[in-house]
Design a protein around this motif. Structure first.
Motif, PDB file in Angstrom:
ATOM      1  N   GLY A 236      31.129  45.679 -33.329  1.00  0.00           N
ATOM      2  CA  GLY A 236      32.200  46.649 -32.335  1.00  0.00           C
ATOM      3  C   GLY A 236      33.210  45.910 -31.925  1.00  0.00           C
ATOM      4  O   GLY A 236      34.211  46.546 -31.922  1.00  0.00           O
ATOM      5  N   SER A 237      33.214  44.574 -31.603  1.00  0.00           N
ATOM      6  CA  SER A 237      34.510  44.037 -30.936  1.00  0.00           C
ATOM      7  C   SER A 237      35.434  44.067 -32.097  1.00  0.00           C
ATOM      8  O   SER A 237      36.755  44.004 -31.997  1.00  0.00           O
ATOM      9  CB  SER A 237      34.088  42.440 -30.992  1.00  0.00           C
ATOM     10  N   THR A 246      37.280  36.211 -36.848  1.00  0.00           N
ATOM     11  CA  THR A 246      37.156  34.700 -36.534  1.00  0.00           C
ATOM     12  C   THR A 246      36.514  34.710 -34.944  1.00  0.00           C
ATOM     13  O   THR A 246      35.600  33.781 -34.842  1.00  0.00           O
ATOM     14  CB  THR A 246      38.397  33.607 -36.570  1.00  0.00           C
ATOM     15  N   GLU A 247      37.457  35.485 -34.179  1.00  0.00           N
ATOM     16  CA  GLU A 247      36.974  35.586 -32.815  1.00  0.00           C
ATOM     17  C   GLU A 247      35.509  36.167 -32.554  1.00  0.00           C
ATOM     18  O   GLU A 247      34.752  35.636 -31.865  1.00  0.00           O
ATOM     19  CB  GLU A 247      37.954  36.230 -31.929  1.00  0.00           C
ATOM     20  N   ALA A 248      35.268  37.258 -33.516  1.00  0.00           N
ATOM     21  CA  ALA A 248      34.063  37.907 -33.400  1.00  0.00           C
ATOM     22  C   ALA A 248      32.779  36.941 -33.834  1.00  0.00           C
ATOM     23  O   ALA A 248      31.651  36.824 -33.363  1.00  0.00           O
ATOM     24  CB  ALA A 248      33.915  39.048 -34.227  1.00  0.00           C
ATOM     25  N   ALA A 249      33.128  35.973 -34.886  1.00  0.00           N
ATOM     26  CA  ALA A 249      32.369  35.187 -35.138  1.00  0.00           C
ATOM     27  C   ALA A 249      31.861  34.031 -34.031  1.00  0.00           C
ATOM     28  O   ALA A 249      30.656  33.531 -33.753  1.00  0.00           O
ATOM     29  CB  ALA A 249      32.746  34.210 -36.203  1.00  0.00           C
ATOM     30  N   VAL A 253      28.166  33.331 -31.946  1.00  0.00           N
ATOM     31  CA  VAL A 253      27.786  32.210 -31.885  1.00  0.00           C
ATOM     32  C   VAL A 253      27.300  32.074 -30.433  1.00  0.00           C
ATOM     33  O   VAL A 253      26.220  31.349 -29.988  1.00  0.00           O
ATOM     34  CB  VAL A 253      28.662  30.964 -32.288  1.00  0.00           C
ATOM     35  N   VAL A 254      28.180  32.149 -29.340  1.00  0.00           N
ATOM     36  CA  VAL A 254      27.919  31.973 -28.129  1.00  0.00           C
ATOM     37  C   VAL A 254      26.586  32.920 -27.702  1.00  0.00           C
ATOM     38  O   VAL A 254      25.702  32.698 -27.177  1.00  0.00           O
ATOM     39  CB  VAL A 254      28.995  32.340 -27.293  1.00  0.00           C
ATOM     40  N   GLY A 255      26.616  34.334 -28.432  1.00  0.00           N
ATOM     41  CA  GLY A 255      25.712  35.012 -27.816  1.00  0.00           C
ATOM     42  C   GLY A 255      24.362  34.373 -28.549  1.00  0.00           C
ATOM     43  O   GLY A 255      23.131  34.860 -28.064  1.00  0.00           O
ATOM     44  N   ALA A 256      24.328  33.954 -29.697  1.00  0.00           N
ATOM     45  CA  ALA A 256      23.136  33.672 -30.423  1.00  0.00           C
ATOM     46  C   ALA A 256      22.546  32.252 -29.594  1.00  0.00           C
ATOM     47  O   ALA A 256      21.454  32.339 -29.484  1.00  0.00           O
ATOM     48  CB  ALA A 256      23.473  33.116 -31.738  1.00  0.00           C
TER      49      ALA A 256
END
Length: 431
Positions: A236-237, A246-249, A253-256
């Motif tokens: 969605g982002s 890249t920012e979504a990745a 990572v932070v969400g994971a």
């Protein structure tokens, strides 16, 4: 004629190096160096240094290790343990019942891992013993897993899409968004096939489990909800334009990491294992991509892509026939190489031909990913076949046979995308 001799020489050199056990990335760089030294006036040494550095330091490529790391983190959470328990209540009433857990589980995990082999291994560890013990036919259990696990290449974030986006110099964010509807279409075709088969063979499907209320189903699926929200947030982002790929990745990572901490599976050991696993996998991919970038440059100096494009253009093939020829080419190539190697080996030559035919490169990227998916379940080197053979100890020809209906469904999907290109282009066109 000279171009044909040069092409033949380089192909022989390529397969000799691969057959001798040299790493794929080094093989690509070696063939590129041979071609540039022997058949062009450009010095190979400085060209190799500049090209490999430029490929390895590409900002666009930063998304790749981050998405790999996200998958490694979630792989070490309790996601795999809870997935079957969370999905089973929702599919119990459908024709085919728990066989659909292979399809839904692969679709969800595909959005986590981006790898078909990882999807196949993870979902298979859960579903094969459970479904076999409950009395579901082994050929349907293994066939549906082999077919559905290929969605790891198509459902974003997809590692192969990132590789194609870098090789073809197209927007990775648009590729991700373009893969959503085709991925859901394929999952729907797979589930539809299972429903038709179950309706025609009701005696081969075990009795349904005890019914559950809607609230009980939600409670059973509660551990999956954070993962689904994470996947939705990442995609969605990108879609709403808040973040680049890249920012979504990085968000992923932070969400994971937060999800792993929430499920109490985040420890120093799991963090270290995830980081090292992602590093190893990315280093392998980066070496292949660097070698491929140098090979593409070398082929450009030799002039092979231009001559091939001119030759294909002289055949007078329509875009449809060109796509049929390319599909057959990649299916055959998939009998010998993995998906990433197939793409990086050929894009430098294929892209000019596709552009000359007026085919949109975003649409072509989804086409290529689905064709590469087909190659994952074609013998003798279909990677998913090897994974399934390792888990089941069945003969690879038997596994390939039970996966064949899903191969044919992918052919149907590619045909639908050709006749209705908006299936691919609608979401990217609205970004």
């Amino acid at each position: 004629m000279n171009e044909m001799l040069v092409t033949g020489f380089l192909i022989v050199a390529l397969f000799l190096l691969l057959g001798s056990g040299v790493w794929i990335g080094l093989t690509l760089a070696g063939v590129a160096w041979i071609g540039m030294e022997l058949f062009s006036s450009r010095s190979a040494g400085d060209a190799m240094a500049v090209t490999i550095w430029g490929s390895a330091s590409s900002w666009t490529l930063t998304a790749l290790p981050l998405f790999v790391w996200m998958g490694e983190i979630l792989f070490r959470t309790k996601l795999s343990e809870n997935m079957f328990k969370g999905l089973a209540p929702w599919v119990n009433a459908l024709p085919g019942r728990l066989l659909h857990t292979n399809i839904l589980g692969s679709t969800i995990f595909a959005a986590v891992s981006g790898s078909s082999a990882a999807t196949c291994a993870t979902i298979g560890k859960m579903t094969i013993p459970e479904l076999t013990e409950r009395g579901y036919p082994p050929e349907r259990v293994i066939g549906s897993l082999g077919g559905a696990s290929t969605l790891g290449l198509l459902i974003p974030p997809s590692i192969v899409m990132i590789v194609y986006g870098v090789a073809a110099e197209v927007s990775i964010a648009k590729l991700f968004v373009a893969g959503v509807i085709p991925g859901l279409l394929l999952a729907g075709l797979f589930s539809g096939y299972l429903m038709v088969w179950a309706l025609m063979n009701p005696d081969k499907i075990p009795e349904a489990d005890a019914g559950m209320s809607f609230g009980e189903k939600l409670r059973a699926s509660s551990e999956l909800i954070p993962v689904i929200l994470l996947i939705g947030g990442v995609i969605g982002s990108i879609y709403v334009g808040v973040a680049t790929a890249t920012e979504a990745a990085a968000i992923g990572v932070v969400g994971a990491l937060l999800l792993s901490a929430y499920q109490r599976s985040l420890s120093w050991q799991s963090f270290r294992d995830a980081l090292l696993g992602a590093t190893r996998l990315y280093c392998m991919m980066a070496l292949i991509l660097a070698g491929a970038a140098f090979l593409t440059l070398s082929m450009g100096y030799i002039g092979l892509p231009r001559h091939l494009a001119e030759w294909v253009g002289s055949l007078g093939l329509s875009p449809g026939l060109l796509l049929v020829a390319l599909a057959l080419f990649y299916i055959v190539l998939g009998c010998f190489l993995d998906g990433i190697s197939m793409i990086v080996l050929t894009m430098g030559v294929i892209i000019p031909t596709v552009q000359a035919a007026g085919i949109d490169l975003i649409w072509f990227g989804i086409f290529i990913v689905i064709v590469v998916e087909m190659a994952q379940i074609t013998p003798p080197v279909g990677f998913n076949l090897f994974v399934l053979q390792g888990m089941t100890r069945r003969e690879i020809n038997w596994i390939a046979r039970v996966c064949m209906p899903y191969f044919l469904l992918m052919v149907l999907a590619v045909t639908l995308l050709y006749w209705f290109p908006q299936i691919v282009m609608w979401l990217p066109g609205n970004m």
